[in-house]
Design an enzyme around this catalytic site. Structure first.
Site, mmCIF file in Angstrom:
data_model
loop_
_atom_site.group_PDB
_atom_site.id
_atom_site.type_symbol
_atom_site.label_atom_id
_atom_site.label_comp_id
_atom_site.label_asym_id
_atom_site.label_seq_id
_atom_site.Cartn_x
_atom_site.Cartn_y
_atom_site.Cartn_z
ATOM 1 N N PHE A 77 -10.794 -7.864 13.866
ATOM 2 C CA PHE A 77 -9.743 -8.264 12.933
ATOM 3 C C PHE A 77 -9.506 -7.156 11.903
ATOM 4 O O PHE A 77 -10.445 -6.655 11.310
ATOM 5 C CB PHE A 77 -10.138 -9.570 12.245
ATOM 6 C CG PHE A 77 -9.118 -10.000 11.221
ATOM 7 C CD1 PHE A 77 -7.828 -10.347 11.605
ATOM 8 C CD2 PHE A 77 -9.441 -10.025 9.871
ATOM 9 C CE1 PHE A 77 -6.883 -10.722 10.670
ATOM 10 C CE2 PHE A 77 -8.493 -10.403 8.933
ATOM 11 C CZ PHE A 77 -7.216 -10.755 9.332
ATOM 12 N N GLU A 99 0.813 -1.224 0.000
ATOM 13 C CA GLU A 99 0.000 0.000 0.000
ATOM 14 C C GLU A 99 0.844 1.271 0.000
ATOM 15 O O GLU A 99 0.399 2.314 -0.463
ATOM 16 C CB GLU A 99 -0.964 0.001 1.192
ATOM 17 C CG GLU A 99 -2.104 -1.007 1.063
ATOM 18 C CD GLU A 99 -1.746 -2.378 1.615
ATOM 19 O OE1 GLU A 99 -0.555 -2.625 1.912
ATOM 20 O OE2 GLU A 99 -2.657 -3.211 1.762
ATOM 21 N N MET A 102 24.451 9.348 1.283
ATOM 22 C CA MET A 102 24.352 10.592 2.039
ATOM 23 C C MET A 102 24.663 10.342 3.518
ATOM 24 O O MET A 102 25.289 11.169 4.180
ATOM 25 C CB MET A 102 22.961 11.204 1.864
ATOM 26 C CG MET A 102 22.896 12.668 2.245
ATOM 27 S SD MET A 102 24.032 13.709 1.291
ATOM 28 C CE MET A 102 22.982 14.292 -0.026
#
Lengths: 590, 183
Positions: free
Chosen positions: A114, A52, A482
């Site tokens: 759930f 997601e 970096m």
């Protein structure tokens, strides 16, 4: 025309009505009714991501490259929490997103069901606004409001959390019609008197500079056109933040390059020495200002921003114009023309001569090598070999991101997608997928690092599934570059956990996904390898093995002022004694 | 072991030190779920102070809530707080009632005092001087109800402490602007 339908149908209907043609998502128990509706229609194309977070970044890439709103659909619980990084990223960079999350049925909310989580509670701080829709009677209004809030004013992400029983419930849907929010009505036009005052200040400035940011891009393409016009009319130099690249063309005469921590010598010195700074859609971020009490000490400052709270937040300004930068720039151009203003030519001449001296320092220069590929050279070659194409660039976060900003040049807005505010490693590949979906015929390249790319590498599978020919150009220096650079600067060269150990073989990895892998070590073979990547009609992972210890310059060390930059020392192999440059105070900064 | 002293922020250290002021902000907002959490979260998330906060729906038909916040900070911080609050989508209006002394502030407190003999008489006398009402009494205790500026309540509570203060419950400040106009 009002129609009766289920909540799930309303969601898809609203997406269509708001012009959403691509929806990024991942199914799950709490959004099954909406997925069932998606299955039975063709207007909204659903793109199945692999995580997601990828959906959120892909929606960002889609939104930023198209100027439209990005939409995503995820399930409750982990589906929702996985979007949090992407939502925060969109909030920091002002990207309009509408994120639909499923929720457990209303009667189970609060029971630790759930895949239940407090989605609106969790996302309250990382969205511009969010909603939990507990009644079907509110759903239609909330959906329209969500699109309104996401896209109006300073754009940002909006979450709409819809319990499963509300998705099944039937209610009345009315298409959006002059959607207005009862309390949220951002001011678009700037105050005319203030704009006149600003123009007067500009006409009498002797050392002016435009400092522009992502707000110009977010405002839409007219703002970029107007900015170009105003720069041409005034003859002022212009610099931009990382987020604003492309609003003014990098090939333009007035362009000084990016400013800030890794900005050019000329941009930062001009900011420091100017007598008038015109900030347009930029927010004086700490990466821009460096040491605040030494930030452009002698200048008057004009700040144009749609967000009132951005004004005087970090830097006190002399004249603040609240409004959309497109509207304000239009008024400025009009006033400048109608009052036949002209900048002090003689004085600007002196200013430009000074700027040319700074330009002469060639702060982006680096020592090239014929033995090993320098990362800057790799970006330069990529630029040269793609500049005749319509190319969209995304990046991950780190050294490669700065080198891309410095050495890839953007002449148009919306062609550069990078995680500026939040600095999210893993942004680039899903964002490239979003950009590719918005621009199917164009070239989309994610300039990546070998560490960042592994954070959302799963989305390569999405690219394969939908035949999206995104190119991932990995500057592989085997370090979180970096982090390594800062450890060299600040921590005595103790490279604590910044070495990318146990890297995958990126060529084999690409092949395992069904993509093409290309590897290049040799500067002499780089062009041919890049061409091989560009010629392949499908996703490519390009493992560009570069110099491991290269540092990103120029650099304003933490806690230093704009005119206190570190430049690459081209004459000395040992480089700069960095540890001595940053004081104790600076070390506390990030 | 010594805990490391928290390092001063290099950013704020470089700012001119401004005087800390106390301000009362009146926030009109839609009374929708989560609006209070948004306001409170803004303060905690950005490191602002809340000294007191009261909230109630004031216009039922419009679902309009009024939130009164006492906060403190440098003038530029107060300014920032105001604009950050204005940025919240359900917020309609933010007014700084401390500007120009236009605000009228009141707080209600209930103060439980326990004692016998002389202390009891002292408590009653002081309550009378502060125009506090007795709302509950037993042979060994009183509960006083008192309204006024927060400073007045502070003062009353301080006086009750040696006499036998048990506990205090305060509403926080409600504020309104003087004169015929709404804020």
């Amino acid at each position: 025309m009002s129609k009766e339908m289920t909540g799930a149908e309303m969601v898809v209907e609203a997406l269509k009505d708001h012009g959403v043609d691509v929806l990024f998502g991942y199914p799950g128990g709490a959004v099954l009714p909406i997925y069932d509706v998606l299955f039975q229609q063709e207007a909204v194309r659903h793109i199945l991501v692999r995580h997601e977070q990828g959906a959120a970044h892909a929606a960002e890439g889609y939104a930023r490259s198209s100027g439209k709103v990005g939409a995503l659909l995820v399930t409750s619980g982990p589906g929702a929490t996985n979007t949090v990084t992407g939502l925060t990223d969109a909030l920091m960079d002002s990207i309009p997103l509408v994120c639909i999350t499923g929720q457990v049925p209303t009667h189970l909310i609060g029971s630790d069901a759930f895949q239940e989580c407090d989605t609106v509670g969790i996302t309250r701080h990382c969205t511009k606004h969010n909603y939990l829709v507990k009644s079907i009677d509110d759903l239609c209004r909330v959906l329209h409001e969500a699109f309104y809030v996401a896209t109006n004013g300073r754009p940002g992400p909006v979450v709409v959390d819809i319990p499963k029983d509300v998705q099944f419930a039937r209610g009345v849907y009315a298409p959006p019609h002059n959607v207005q929010h009862k309390t949220y009505n951002p001011q678009m036009d700037g105050d005319t008197a203030l704009i006149r005052e600003a123009v007067r200040m500009m006409a009498s400035a002797q050392k002016p500079i435009f400092y522009t940011g992502g707000g110009v891009i977010n405002s839409g393409s007219p703002a970029s056109t107007l900015l170009r016009e105003l720069v041409a009319l005034t003859g002022f130099p212009i610099t931009s933040t990382l987020m604003g690249l492309g609003a003014y063309p990098a090939s333009g005469d007035a362009w000084l390059g990016m400013l800030g921590m890794h900005g050019t010598f000329e941009a930062n010195n001009a900011m420091h020495d100017c007598d008038l700074m015109i900030a347009v859609g930029a927010r004086f971020d700490d990466r821009i200002t460096g040491r605040l009490d030494a930030f452009s000490p002698g200048s008057k400052k004009i700040h144009i921003d749609i967000d009132r709270s951005s004004i005087n937040k970090n830097v006190k300004v002399d004249l603040a114009i609240v409004g959309d930068c497109g509207h304000v720039l239009e008024a400025m151009v009009r006033v400048w023309r109608s009052e036949a203003m002209h900048a002090e030519k003689q004085q600007l001449g002196d200013w430009w001569r000074q700027i040319d001296q700074w330009r002469g320092r060639k702060s982006l220069a680096f020592r090239n090598s014929d033995k090993v590929i320098k990362p800057q050279y790799a970006v330069q070659r990529l630029y040269e070999l793609t500049k005749d194409k319509d190319v969209y660039i995304t990046t991950e976060v780190g050294q490669h991101q700065m080198w891309a900003a410095q050495h890839f040049h953007f002449d148009e807005p919306n062609h550069w997608m990078t995680s500026g505010g939040l600095g999210t490693m893993g942004y680039g590949l899903p964002a490239a997928i979003g950009a590719q979906l918005a621009h199917p015929g164009s070239l989309v390249v994610d300039i990546a690092g070998e560490a960042s790319i592994l954070m959302c590498i799963q989305e390569l599978s999405t690219a394969i599934q939908y035949r999206l020919p995104v190119k991932v150009f990995i500057l592989n220096n085997e370090y979180m570059g970096m982090v390594r650079q800062w450890q060299e600067l600040l921590h005595g060269g103790r490279y604590s956990h910044s070495y990318s150990e146990a890297l995958p073989d990126f060529v084999k990895l690409a092949e395992a996904f069904g993509a093409k892998g290309v590897r290049c070590y040799d500067p002499a073979g780089l062009d041919a390898a890049i061409k091989e990547m560009l010629d392949y009609d499908g996703p490519v992972l390009f493992d560009c093995v570069v110099e491991k210890s290269e540092n990103c310059f120029p650099m304003i060390p933490s806690g230093k002022a704009h005119n206190d930059m570190l430049l690459a020392d081209l004459s000395d192999d040992a480089g700069i004694e960095l540890g001595a440059v940053i004081d104790e105070k600076g070390k506390m900064l990030v | 072991m010594n805990a490391p002293a928290s390092p001063p922020s290099p950013y704020s250290a470089s700012k001119a030190q401004s005087k800390i002021e106390q301000h009362t902000l009146s926030v009109l907002a839609d009374n929708e779920p989560g609006v209070l959490a948004r306001v409170v979260g803004l303060f905690s998330g950005r490191g602002y102070n809340i000294e007191s906060l009261t909230v109630a729906e004031v216009v039922h038909a419009e679902h309009l809530s009024r939130i009164t916040i006492r906060t403190s900070g440098a003038p530029e911080t107060i300014d920032q707080i105001r604009h950050q609050l204005e940025r919240l989508v359900p917020v309609r209006q933010v007014t700084d009632l401390s500007e120009g002394g236009k605000g009228l502030e009141r707080e209600l407190a209930m103060v439980k005092v326990r004692g016998r003999g002389e202390n009891r008489a002292d408590a009653l006398q002081l309550a009378d001087a502060f125009r506090a009402r007795i709302v509950d009494a037993t042979t060994e205790s009183f509960i006083f109800e008192l309204t006024g500026k927060p400073e007045k309540i502070d003062e009353f509570v301080d006086l009750m402490r040696p006499i036998g203060l048990v506990e205090v419950s305060r509403t926080g400040v409600a504020a309104i602007s003087r004169g015929p106009q709404p804020i």
